[in-house]
Design an enzyme around this catalytic site. Structure first.
Site, short mmCIF file in Angstrom:
data_model
loop_
_atom_site.label_atom_id
_atom_site.label_comp_id
_atom_site.label_asym_id
_atom_site.label_seq_id
_atom_site.Cartn_x
_atom_site.Cartn_y
_atom_site.Cartn_z
N HIS A 1 41.66 50.02 59.84
CA HIS A 1 42.41 49.20 60.80
C HIS A 1 42.71 50.06 62.03
CE1 HIS A 1 43.30 46.29 57.66
NE2 HIS A 1 44.00 47.15 56.96
N CYS B 1 48.99 48.22 53.58
CA CYS B 1 48.37 49.33 54.34
C CYS B 1 48.82 49.32 55.80
CB CYS B 1 46.86 49.25 54.23
SG CYS B 1 46.19 47.61 54.46
P1 NAD Z 1 40.68 44.79 44.17
O1 NAD Z 1 40.13 43.42 44.14
O2 NAD Z 1 39.81 45.91 44.62
O3 NAD Z 1 41.19 45.17 42.71
C1 NAD Z 1 41.96 44.30 41.95
C2 NAD Z 1 41.70 44.59 40.50
O4 NAD Z 1 42.59 43.77 39.72
C3 NAD Z 1 40.29 44.24 40.06
O5 NAD Z 1 39.71 45.38 39.50
C4 NAD Z 1 40.44 43.15 38.99
O6 NAD Z 1 39.66 43.44 37.85
C5 NAD Z 1 41.89 43.26 38.60
N1 NAD Z 1 42.51 41.99 38.22
C6 NAD Z 1 42.12 40.71 38.53
N2 NAD Z 1 42.98 39.82 37.99
C7 NAD Z 1 43.92 40.53 37.33
C8 NAD Z 1 45.06 40.17 36.57
N3 NAD Z 1 45.40 38.89 36.36
N4 NAD Z 1 45.82 41.16 36.05
C9 NAD Z 1 45.48 42.47 36.25
N5 NAD Z 1 44.41 42.85 36.95
C10 NAD Z 1 43.63 41.90 37.49
O7 NAD Z 1 42.02 44.70 45.00
P2 NAD Z 1 42.73 45.88 45.83
O8 NAD Z 1 42.13 45.91 47.18
O9 NAD Z 1 42.79 47.11 45.03
O10 NAD Z 1 44.18 45.26 46.02
C11 NAD Z 1 45.19 45.38 45.04
C12 NAD Z 1 46.55 45.19 45.68
O11 NAD Z 1 46.74 46.23 46.64
C13 NAD Z 1 46.73 43.88 46.45
O12 NAD Z 1 48.10 43.51 46.37
C14 NAD Z 1 46.41 44.27 47.87
O13 NAD Z 1 47.01 43.41 48.82
C15 NAD Z 1 47.02 45.65 47.92
N6 NAD Z 1 46.46 46.53 48.94
C16 NAD Z 1 45.12 46.55 49.19
C17 NAD Z 1 44.64 47.38 50.18
C18 NAD Z 1 43.17 47.42 50.52
O14 NAD Z 1 42.84 47.62 51.67
N7 NAD Z 1 42.28 47.26 49.57
C19 NAD Z 1 45.49 48.19 50.90
C20 NAD Z 1 46.86 48.19 50.61
C21 NAD Z 1 47.33 47.33 49.62
#
Ligand code: NAD
Length: 335
Positions: free
Chosen positions: A220, A140
């Site tokens: 942010h 992000c």
């Molecule tokens: P999150 O915790 O909200 O969601 C992750 C999901 O993955 C959960 O629903 C969980 O059930 C599932 N999960 C757990 N273990 C797993 C596995 N082994 N295989 C498949 N699914 C699994 O996380 P998020 O915030 O959505 O982040 C996901 C990715 O996106 C990360 O790489 C994060 O760095 C990136 N990201 C997050 C944001 C943010 O602000 N939330 C912004 C940009 C990028």
């Protein structure tokens, strides 16, 4: 024929990407996965069809009465591409599954850059993802920086960029960790890794970054200083930003005094208050001693969503950059 998209990890990013895919006419969601039988799993099952991210968890969903169609492997057999939205670093562990199934994969910014053939930010390097099998959409913060710097790079020669990120500590849904009352240098030893991440999509930009976490969950905030070779004035820069739909200008005069006010606007503006655009403060765009200053806010939960859609189009060669970005913008209401 529509590209069949699987979402592995129906969390903060996964649910938003699923909804964005379902708004496109050239791709469709074939299913989503969860690891735990919680309320998100129930919603995913009802909306898109649920698969167990881990085969041994199928019974956990069934015991809770949540319909589960199979395992991640069953889902991959239906898909052309998987959007890995699992927690940071887990995507790399999932990659062998995708290779075995012979599907393309989009990873998120929580993964190291070497997980994919190319790191991606639509305005910065769309063409590098064309035809690729493994693409990583940058984080992000990096997406927010890369967008602004791509636009400036197209207009000017950038000599040096310094960016300080005041980061939201966790997302609003988090109840297990956070930072109650403090400011955390993150990392303590500067510079931060974000500059290196920006260079995965904009290799020619000379940038140094610093980052601090604060007890807020909304957005942010980035304070950016850019040394530019050419003579430019504030109005030129503002008009460049006005022309780019993925930048939205906010003004203090209109009451936008903080990220809280921007989110209050977004609550009326869009589902889940998702602000897909960089929120740039108009008055912050200023020159001092030949250096350009910009303050922007980034809605971390939403900013990478359009980029995931564009990444799919690039990987399947469905459209060139201009066409894809235009289509994504139109369908997501980015005007
Ligand atoms: P999150 O915790 O909200 O969601 C992750 C999901 O993955 C959960 O629903 C969980 O059930 C599932 N999960 C757990 N273990 C797993 C596995 N082994 N295989 C498949 N699914 C699994 O996380 P998020 O915030 O959505 O982040 C996901 C990715 O996106 C990360 O790489 C994060 O760095 C990136 N990201 C997050 C944001 C943010 O602000 N939330 C912004 C940009 C990028």
């Amino acid at each position: 024929m529509k590209v069949k998209v699987a979402i592995n990890g129906y969390g903060t990013i996964g649910k938003r990407v699923a909804d964005a895919v379902s708004l496109q006419d050239d791709m469709e969601v074939v299913g989503v996965t969860k690891t735990r039988p919680d309320f998100e799993a129930r919603m995913g099952a009802e909306k898109y069809g649920l698969y167990a991210a881990m085969p041994e968890r199928v019974s956990a969903f069934e015991e809770k009465g949540i319909e589960v169609r199979g395992t991640i492997e069953d889902l991959l057999s239906e898909a052309d591409v998987v959007i890995d939205c699992s927690p940071g670093k887990v995507g790399a562990e999932n990659k062998p599954l995708y290779e075995k199934a012979g599907v393309k994969a989009v990873f998120q910014g929580g993964e190291k850059s070497h997980v994919a053939d190319v790191s991606f930010s639509a305005l910065a390097n769309y063409d590098e993802a064309v035809g690729k099998d493994f693409v990583r959409v940058v984080s992000c913060n990096t997406t927010g920086l890369a967008r602004v710097l791509s636009i400036l790079r197209d207009a000017y020669s950038l000599r040096k960029v310094r960016a300080t990120m005041i980061r939201r500590v966790v997302d609003p849904k988090e109840d297990k960790k956070g930072l109650v009352n403090g400011i955390m240098p993150d990392p303590v030893k500067l510079p931060s890794h974000h500059a290196e991440d920006v260079r995965t999509v904009l290799p020619d930009v000379n940038i140094v970054t610093m980052a601090f976490k604060v007890p807020t969950t909304l957005m942010h905030l980035h304070s950016i200083a850019v040394e530019i070779e050419e003579k430019a004035d504030v109005e030129d820069v503002i008009s460049i930003f006005e022309e780019e739909p993925r930048i939205m200008l906010f003004s203090k005069e209109d009451g936008f005094t903080s990220t809280a006010r921007i989110i209050e606007f977004a609550r009326e503006y869009r589902l889940r208050y998702d602000l897909f655009e960089n929120a740039v403060w108009r008055e912050s765009v200023n020159f001092h001693d030949g250096e350009l200053y910009i303050t922007q806010a980034i809605h971390q939960e939403a900013i990478v969503v359009p980029e995931n859609i564009d990444a799919i189009r690039a990987m399947f060669e469905l459209a060139d950059r201009k066409e894809s970005v235009k289509k994504t913008n139109r369908t997501l209401g980015i005007v």
